[in-house]
Design an enzyme around this catalytic site. Structure first.
Site, PDB file in Angstrom:
ATOM      1  CE1 TYR A 152      48.417  87.317  79.054  1.00  0.00           C
ATOM      2  CE2 TYR A 152      47.031  87.852  77.162  1.00  0.00           C
ATOM      3  CZ  TYR A 152      48.228  87.423  77.673  1.00  0.00           C
ATOM      4  OH  TYR A 152      49.272  87.108  76.833  1.00  0.00           O
ATOM      5  CG  ASP A 255      43.730  96.060  77.318  1.00  0.00           C
ATOM      6  OD1 ASP A 255      43.470  96.145  76.101  1.00  0.00           O
ATOM      7  OD2 ASP A 255      44.473  95.180  77.792  1.00  0.00           O
ATOM      8  CE  LYS A 283      42.328  88.905  72.151  1.00  0.00           C
ATOM      9  NZ  LYS A 283      43.253  87.880  71.642  1.00  0.00           N
TER      10      LYS A 283
END
Length: 447
Positions: A152, A255, A283
């Site tokens: 994701y 990523d 995050k």
């Protein structure tokens, strides 16, 4: 989340708040992951957090292992972070100008992250991914990107495919995967230039690259598959991926929205000794504030200069976020990375204890982890190695029931088996002991 009066645990105020919330917010919240899909009848509404603890509106206390989906490597309300936020806010929340603190955070990233020659700040991991994909196409002149099943990379149209669990057979054959859009409303042409390949399968990757020779701008991958629980790369896989991109003039885009500043100071690229062309963060960088970044080779990043490859943003490098990120990076790297040694050791204790609990109780379950990232998987298998195995062999319903039961015993984890938990600097050996005791009770209840 139903209340259980027999155990003395109740969430009546959360239920009342949810009824009120449904009148003003879709699914009772601002993200589907916070609503009934994961929590059943209604979610638990949290009021405050401190250290390793969360406290809900009914006064229940929880040891929090979700930690804002991994955005809080220091735990809740860390004193150094709150002081930094207060300092930034007291002198101006937002300027939309160049700032000194922005330079300082970029210099810290250069020092900490291998190959971060040039840095650009954004606000979220999704936004950083969008920018890197545009950058890759601009630099290479090629139209296509390649991503992996089960990974994701945010809710951007071009990558919102094959990220959610599918019924057996729905993903097609591994040699010719079916692209499964994760959402309605996608641009109907968005996925035409997106190639999907099974992860942890170098021959499949090599075939896809040869089938699209000269067309692929970037291969985008997580260092650890972190949205199907926790699935580590097979030995040599990421190195092989990196070599293939080099051979074919494709940008290697790592990523690290999830893994950055979590398993090592320099993330997966440090831990696995990689040299990606571009890397993105989110995050944990902002330690609770919306801060993201992407960085990489100077010759690639320079295409952003003057807006040649356009990346604007009023809140890029948000000032208060930069104050939080600076304090966060300083604390995580203090004393030669003592924070990471601490969380790895504590994660060893927790994962070891859970594994022993499963053995002792005869529970068909495993713990998969990389460092402080871990997830319990109810499965008969000894390991889950890819997206397809996760979809077919992990009992997600049982995990959800298990996590709901843990709430009653004061343990907070995400009820979604596709997500995972993390050990932070705020957790203690006592938290581990209490969690293991609660897990034993929860296992008995859902057996």
């Amino acid at each position: 989340m139903p209340s259980n009066s027999d155990s003395g645990f109740n969430t009546h105020q959360s239920k009342r708040l949810f009824e009120r919330t449904k009148r003003v917010l879709v699914d009772g919240g601002s993200s589907a992951s916070r609503g009934p899909a994961n929590y059943g009848e209604y979610p638990i509404f949290m009021r405050r957090g401190r250290g390793s603890r969360l406290y809900d509106v009914d006064g229940n206390e929880y040891i929090d292992w979700m930690m804002g989906f991994g955005a809080l490597p220091l735990g809740h309300a860390d004193p150094e972070i709150t002081e930094a936020i207060a300092e930034g806010a007291a002198t101006g929340a937002h300027f939309a100008t160049a700032t000194e603190v922005e330079v300082e955070v970029a210099e810290l990233l250069q020092q900490i992250v291998p190959n971060a020659e040039i840095v650009r700040f954004a606000n979220t991991g999704t936004e950083a991914v969008m920018a890197v994909i545009r950058l890759a196409r601009g630099v290479t002149g090629r139209p296509k990107i390649l991503k992996f099943e089960g990974h994701y990379h945010g809710w951007y149209d071009d990558v919102l495919v094959s990220s959610n669990p599918l019924p057996p057979g729905a993903a097609g054959l591994s040699g010719d995967p079916v692209k499964s859009p994760d959402s309605a409303g996608l641009n109907r042409h968005a996925l035409e230039d997106t190639i999907v390949v099974p992860w942890n399968d170098l021959p499949a990757l090599e075939r896809a690259i040869h089938n699209h020779a000269g067309e692929i701008a970037a291969v985008i991958t997580e260092g650890v598959m972190a949205n199907m629980g926790v699935i580590p790369p097979e030995p040599g896989y990421l190195e092989g991926l990196q070599n293939l991109t080099r051979q074919h003039g494709i940008l290697f885009f790592l990523d690290e929205t999830v893994t950055g500043f979590r398993i090592a100071p320099g993330g997966c690229q440090e831990y696995y000794k990689l040299k990606p062309d571009v890397v993105s963060f989110g995050k944990a960088l902002g330690c609770g504030l919306p801060v993201a970044a992407f960085a990489g080779r100077a010759d690639v990043m320079s295409a952003l200069a003057g807006g040649s490859v356009l990346h604007y943003g009023t809140h890029n490098a948000s000032r208060i976020g930069m104050f939080a990120a600076r304090a966060n990076l300083r604390k995580l790297t203090r004393d030669q990375g003592a924070a990471f040694r601490y969380i790895w050791n504590l994660a060893d204790q927790l994962a070891g204890g859970i594994t022993e609990l499963f053995r002792r109780t005869g529970t068909a379950a495993i713990v998969q982890r990389v460092g402080p990232m871990f997830q319990v998987m109810f499965t008969e298998r000894n390991a889950i190695r890819d997206y397809r195995e996760f979809c077919q062999h992990v009992d997600r319903t049982k995990y959800q029931r298990f996590s709901w039961k843990l709430f009653e015993y004061g343990i907070y984890t995400s009820p979604a088996a596709t997500l995972h938990s993390i050990v932070t600097l705020a957790h203690t050996a006592s938290d581990v002991e209490k969690t293991l005791a609660a897990m034993e009770k929860a296992l008995a209840a859902v057996a």
